[in-house]
Design a protein around this motif. Structure first.
Motif, short mmCIF file in Angstrom:
data_model
loop_
_atom_site.label_atom_id
_atom_site.label_comp_id
_atom_site.label_asym_id
_atom_site.label_seq_id
_atom_site.Cartn_x
_atom_site.Cartn_y
_atom_site.Cartn_z
N GLU A 18 -7.24 19.42 -8.96
CA GLU A 18 -8.12 19.08 -7.83
C GLU A 18 -7.77 17.69 -7.29
N ARG A 19 -7.63 16.72 -8.20
CA ARG A 19 -7.30 15.36 -7.78
C ARG A 19 -5.92 15.30 -7.14
N HIS A 20 -4.93 15.94 -7.76
CA HIS A 20 -3.57 15.93 -7.22
C HIS A 20 -3.53 16.59 -5.85
N GLU A 21 -4.25 17.70 -5.70
CA GLU A 21 -4.28 18.40 -4.42
C GLU A 21 -4.89 17.52 -3.33
N VAL A 130 4.59 3.01 -12.26
CA VAL A 130 4.75 3.77 -11.02
C VAL A 130 5.16 2.78 -9.94
N ALA A 131 5.97 3.24 -9.00
CA ALA A 131 6.45 2.35 -7.95
C ALA A 131 6.52 3.08 -6.62
N VAL A 132 6.41 2.31 -5.57
CA VAL A 132 6.61 2.83 -4.21
C VAL A 132 7.58 1.90 -3.51
N ASP A 133 8.54 2.50 -2.80
CA ASP A 133 9.49 1.73 -2.01
C ASP A 133 9.46 2.28 -0.59
N GLU A 159 -1.86 8.89 -10.60
CA GLU A 159 -1.82 7.47 -10.25
C GLU A 159 -0.65 7.17 -9.31
N ALA A 160 0.48 7.85 -9.49
CA ALA A 160 1.61 7.67 -8.57
C ALA A 160 1.24 8.16 -7.18
N LEU A 161 0.58 9.31 -7.11
CA LEU A 161 0.12 9.81 -5.80
C LEU A 161 -0.87 8.85 -5.16
N ALA A 162 -1.77 8.29 -5.96
CA ALA A 162 -2.74 7.33 -5.43
C ALA A 162 -2.05 6.08 -4.89
N LEU A 163 -1.03 5.59 -5.59
CA LEU A 163 -0.29 4.42 -5.11
C LEU A 163 0.43 4.75 -3.80
N LEU A 164 0.98 5.95 -3.71
CA LEU A 164 1.64 6.38 -2.48
C LEU A 164 0.64 6.42 -1.32
N VAL A 165 -0.54 6.94 -1.57
CA VAL A 165 -1.58 6.96 -0.54
C VAL A 165 -1.91 5.54 -0.10
N GLU A 166 -2.09 4.63 -1.06
CA GLU A 166 -2.41 3.24 -0.72
C GLU A 166 -1.35 2.64 0.20
#
Length: 172
Positions: A18-21, A130-133, A159-166
């Protein structure tokens, strides 16, 4: 009375699918709004981030693909992770940068860590990076997660998906 925002612990307690979706849906919305493409490099999460993104709305328009670099040699040889430990902020950053370049994406997210039950590269189980570039300023976040290996990898993917959203929200 106004509802309170859920805490991080409450968010982590939600069912993973649910969270990932929900997070992947937000990535889809933001990627389409900003006209950007997204790529993923995963290690301990083993493709869970990519699964969520591929199932999101209109993924063929913005999701470039992913690379699951589980073996250290793949991280070094394919993603240009520098020699040394692969459970590190430097490795997470290099993974995101490497997959963004390889798949010609505008933004990339990565995850690497010690899922357990044993330590890896001198890091305790549950240590995740986790990282975002986005080609401007890479961002790395360290997570210290509890639980069995499956719980660690599922939480790390979220958490990686959440960082990407941020990061995508910051483009606004």
């Amino acid at each position: 009375m106004e509802a309170e925002e859920p805490t991080i612990d409450q968010e982590r307690a939600r069912p993973a699918d649910e969270r990932h979706e929900e997070l992947a849906g937000r990535v889809a919305e933001l990627a389409r709004r900003h006209g950007v493409t997204v790529a993923v490099a995963e290690s301990l999460t083993g493709g869970n981030i990519a699964v969520a993104l591929a199932a999101a709305e209109s993924a063929s328009e913005w999701f470039r693909g992913s690379l699951v670099a589980y073996a250290s040699e793949v991280k070094h040889d394919v993603l240009d992770v520098p020699d040394g430990p692969v459970v590190s902020p430097e490795a997470a950053e290099a993974m995101a940068s490497g997959v963004r370049r390889l798949l010609a994406a505008d933004v990339a997210v990565s995850a690497t860590g010690a899922g357990g039950p044993d330590a890896q590269d001198g890091r305790e189980p549950g240590t995740v990076f986790v990282a975002v570039d986005d080609g401007v300023q890479p961002q790395v976040r360290q997570l210290d997660l509890d639980g069995e290996p499956r719980e660690v990898l599922v939480t790390a993917a979220g958490e990686a998906l959440a960082l990407l959203v941020e990061r995508l929200e910051a483009r606004s």
